[in-house]
Scaffold this motif. Structure first.
Motif, PDB file in Angstrom:
ATOM      1  N   ILE A 151       0.855  -1.188   0.000  1.00 30.09           N
ATOM      2  CA  ILE A 151       0.000   0.000   0.000  1.00 30.09           C
ATOM      3  C   ILE A 151       0.890   1.236   0.000  1.00 30.09           C
ATOM      4  CG2 ILE A 151      -1.682   1.338   1.321  1.00 30.09           C
ATOM      5  CD1 ILE A 151      -2.813  -1.325   2.353  1.00 30.09           C
ATOM      6  N   GLY A 152       0.742   2.060  -1.034  1.00 29.40           N
ATOM      7  CA  GLY A 152       1.595   3.241  -1.143  1.00 29.40           C
ATOM      8  C   GLY A 152       1.043   4.433  -0.389  1.00 29.40           C
ATOM      9  N   GLU A 153      -0.258   4.688  -0.549  1.00 30.38           N
ATOM     10  CA  GLU A 153      -0.850   5.883   0.040  1.00 30.38           C
ATOM     11  C   GLU A 153      -2.342   5.676   0.236  1.00 30.38           C
ATOM     12  OE1 GLU A 153      -1.110  10.717  -0.905  1.00 30.38           O
ATOM     13  OE2 GLU A 153      -0.333   9.335  -2.423  1.00 30.38           O
ATOM     14  N   ILE A 154      -2.854   6.191   1.339  1.00 31.39           N
ATOM     15  CA  ILE A 154      -4.294   6.230   1.584  1.00 31.39           C
ATOM     16  C   ILE A 154      -4.728   7.676   1.389  1.00 31.39           C
ATOM     17  CG2 ILE A 154      -6.164   5.757   3.209  1.00 31.39           C
ATOM     18  CD1 ILE A 154      -4.528   3.268   2.478  1.00 31.39           C
ATOM     19  N   VAL A 155      -5.541   7.928   0.370  1.00 29.16           N
ATOM     20  CA  VAL A 155      -6.002   9.290   0.077  1.00 29.16           C
ATOM     21  C   VAL A 155      -7.432   9.424   0.585  1.00 29.16           C
ATOM     22  CG1 VAL A 155      -6.444  10.998  -1.707  1.00 29.16           C
ATOM     23  CG2 VAL A 155      -4.514   9.420  -1.945  1.00 29.16           C
ATOM     24  N   ASP A 156      -7.622  10.368   1.491  1.00 29.42           N
ATOM     25  CA  ASP A 156      -8.921  10.600   2.122  1.00 29.42           C
ATOM     26  C   ASP A 156      -9.546  11.856   1.523  1.00 29.42           C
ATOM     27  OD1 ASP A 156     -11.084  10.702   3.830  1.00 29.42           O
ATOM     28  OD2 ASP A 156      -9.937  11.345   5.574  1.00 29.42           O
ATOM     29  N   THR A 157     -10.602  11.696   0.710  1.00 31.33           N
ATOM     30  CA  THR A 157     -11.304  12.835   0.118  1.00 31.33           C
ATOM     31  C   THR A 157     -12.662  12.970   0.800  1.00 31.33           C
ATOM     32  OG1 THR A 157     -12.556  11.699  -1.637  1.00 31.33           O
ATOM     33  CG2 THR A 157     -10.213  12.165  -2.069  1.00 31.33           C
ATOM     34  N   PRO A 158     -13.393  14.033   0.542  1.00 33.55           N
ATOM     35  CA  PRO A 158     -14.707  14.182   1.182  1.00 33.55           C
ATOM     36  C   PRO A 158     -15.689  13.053   0.852  1.00 33.55           C
ATOM     37  CG  PRO A 158     -13.973  16.287   0.316  1.00 33.55           C
ATOM     38  CD  PRO A 158     -12.994  15.266  -0.175  1.00 33.55           C
ATOM     39  N   VAL A 184     -10.149   4.972   7.573  1.00 33.97           N
ATOM     40  CA  VAL A 184      -8.894   5.576   7.110  1.00 33.97           C
ATOM     41  C   VAL A 184      -7.766   5.265   8.090  1.00 33.97           C
ATOM     42  CG1 VAL A 184      -7.709   7.773   6.697  1.00 33.97           C
ATOM     43  CG2 VAL A 184     -10.003   7.412   5.773  1.00 33.97           C
ATOM     44  N   VAL A 185      -8.048   5.443   9.390  1.00 31.67           N
ATOM     45  CA  VAL A 185      -7.043   5.148  10.414  1.00 31.67           C
ATOM     46  C   VAL A 185      -6.645   3.681  10.347  1.00 31.67           C
ATOM     47  CG1 VAL A 185      -6.644   4.974  12.897  1.00 31.67           C
ATOM     48  CG2 VAL A 185      -7.758   7.008  11.959  1.00 31.67           C
ATOM     49  N   HIS A 186      -7.623   2.792  10.220  1.00 33.72           N
ATOM     50  CA  HIS A 186      -7.354   1.351  10.162  1.00 33.72           C
ATOM     51  C   HIS A 186      -6.463   1.002   8.968  1.00 33.72           C
ATOM     52  CE1 HIS A 186      -7.895  -2.965  10.137  1.00 33.72           C
ATOM     53  NE2 HIS A 186      -8.445  -2.897   8.935  1.00 33.72           N
ATOM     54  N   LEU A 187      -6.781   1.553   7.791  1.00 41.10           N
ATOM     55  CA  LEU A 187      -6.001   1.232   6.592  1.00 41.10           C
ATOM     56  C   LEU A 187      -4.585   1.773   6.700  1.00 41.10           C
ATOM     57  CD1 LEU A 187      -8.740   1.898   3.888  1.00 41.10           C
ATOM     58  CD2 LEU A 187      -7.771  -0.330   4.518  1.00 41.10           C
ATOM     59  N   ARG A 188      -4.438   2.951   7.277  1.00 40.28           N
ATOM     60  CA  ARG A 188      -3.086   3.511   7.444  1.00 40.28           C
ATOM     61  C   ARG A 188      -2.269   2.698   8.438  1.00 40.28           C
ATOM     62  NH1 ARG A 188      -4.949   9.871   7.001  1.00 40.28           N
ATOM     63  NH2 ARG A 188      -4.872   9.934   4.723  1.00 40.28           N
ATOM     64  N   GLU A 189      -2.917   2.239   9.492  1.00 34.60           N
ATOM     65  CA  GLU A 189      -2.229   1.370  10.456  1.00 34.60           C
ATOM     66  C   GLU A 189      -1.849   0.047   9.802  1.00 34.60           C
ATOM     67  OE1 GLU A 189      -1.177   1.879  13.609  1.00 34.60           O
ATOM     68  OE2 GLU A 189      -1.722   3.982  13.287  1.00 34.60           O
ATOM     69  N   LEU A 190      -2.756  -0.473   8.986  1.00 34.56           N
ATOM     70  CA  LEU A 190      -2.506  -1.731   8.285  1.00 34.56           C
ATOM     71  C   LEU A 190      -1.282  -1.603   7.382  1.00 34.56           C
ATOM     72  CD1 LEU A 190      -3.846  -4.550   7.830  1.00 34.56           C
ATOM     73  CD2 LEU A 190      -4.988  -3.538   5.855  1.00 34.56           C
TER      74      LEU A 190
END
Length: 199
Positions: A151-158, A184-190
């Protein structure tokens, strides 16, 4: 429990090699969200900011320089003398027209691309497996799979959560997630690990 009783991950016949030790190894699928992908989802992806290529930067510079050159070639009775308020106002007007045309062309191109990606609403899924996350591709019925370390990046949009890695994108509309901030927090932690092969 036998192998036939277990929900196996994509192509998995044994405990996945890249799974985190703290997660459930007995079954492959941890969660699944089903939803419908639409043209709006493709548009949200196409509107993500991207680095401009060198050729695109040169083309944009030439486009706006041509506006300045055109203004300089207009008759002086229309523009006034160079560096006059009238000349500057005409130059700004020409550049504004150019900018509007550029934005309109870009928007029409994105609409066309989104229509090609998703011509009709279609069923899609977002899944979390013991060794990866997966989601229906925007440009076809196949699923994209990313193990946590890829996973390279988690992009959080509206409106969406995008999981990016190179040319691979997993799209998760927020409308189908109960708590998008927590997701979002879960995926970034993952994505941070630890991974199965870490010491």
């Amino acid at each position: 429990m036998t192998v036939s009783d277990v929900i196996l991950g994509p192509g998995q016949t044994t405990a996945p090699a890249l799974a985190m030790p703290s997660r459930d190894f007995d079954g492959g699928l941890l969660s699944r969200l089903s939803f419908t992908l639409t043209k709006a989802d493709a548009l949200a992806y196409l509107y993500l900011p991207r680095p401009r290529s060198r050729a695109a930067k040169i083309a944009r510079t030439c486009w706006f320089l041509s506006g300045g050159a055109l203004t300089g070639m207009l008759p002086e009775n229309l523009t006034g003398p160079p560096q006059s308020v009238r000349f500057i106002a005409v130059l700004i007007a020409v550049l504004a027209v150019q900018f509007t045309l550029m934005l309109t062309a870009r928007a029409l191109k994105r609409q066309w691309q989104a229509q090609r990606m998703i011509p009709h609403p279609r069923p899609a899924v977002f899944e979390e497996w013991t060794d990866c996350v997966a989601g229906t591709a925007l440009d076809g019925p196949d699923e994209n799979y990313l193990s946590p370390e890829l996973i390279g990046e988690i992009v959080d949009t509206p409106t969406h959560i995008f999981i990016l890695s190179g040319q691979t994108t997993i799209t998760l509309p927020k409308r189908v997630v109960e708590n998008s901030a927590a997701m979002v927090v879960h995926l970034r932690e993952l994505a941070k690990g630890p991974y199965y092969f870490d010491p």
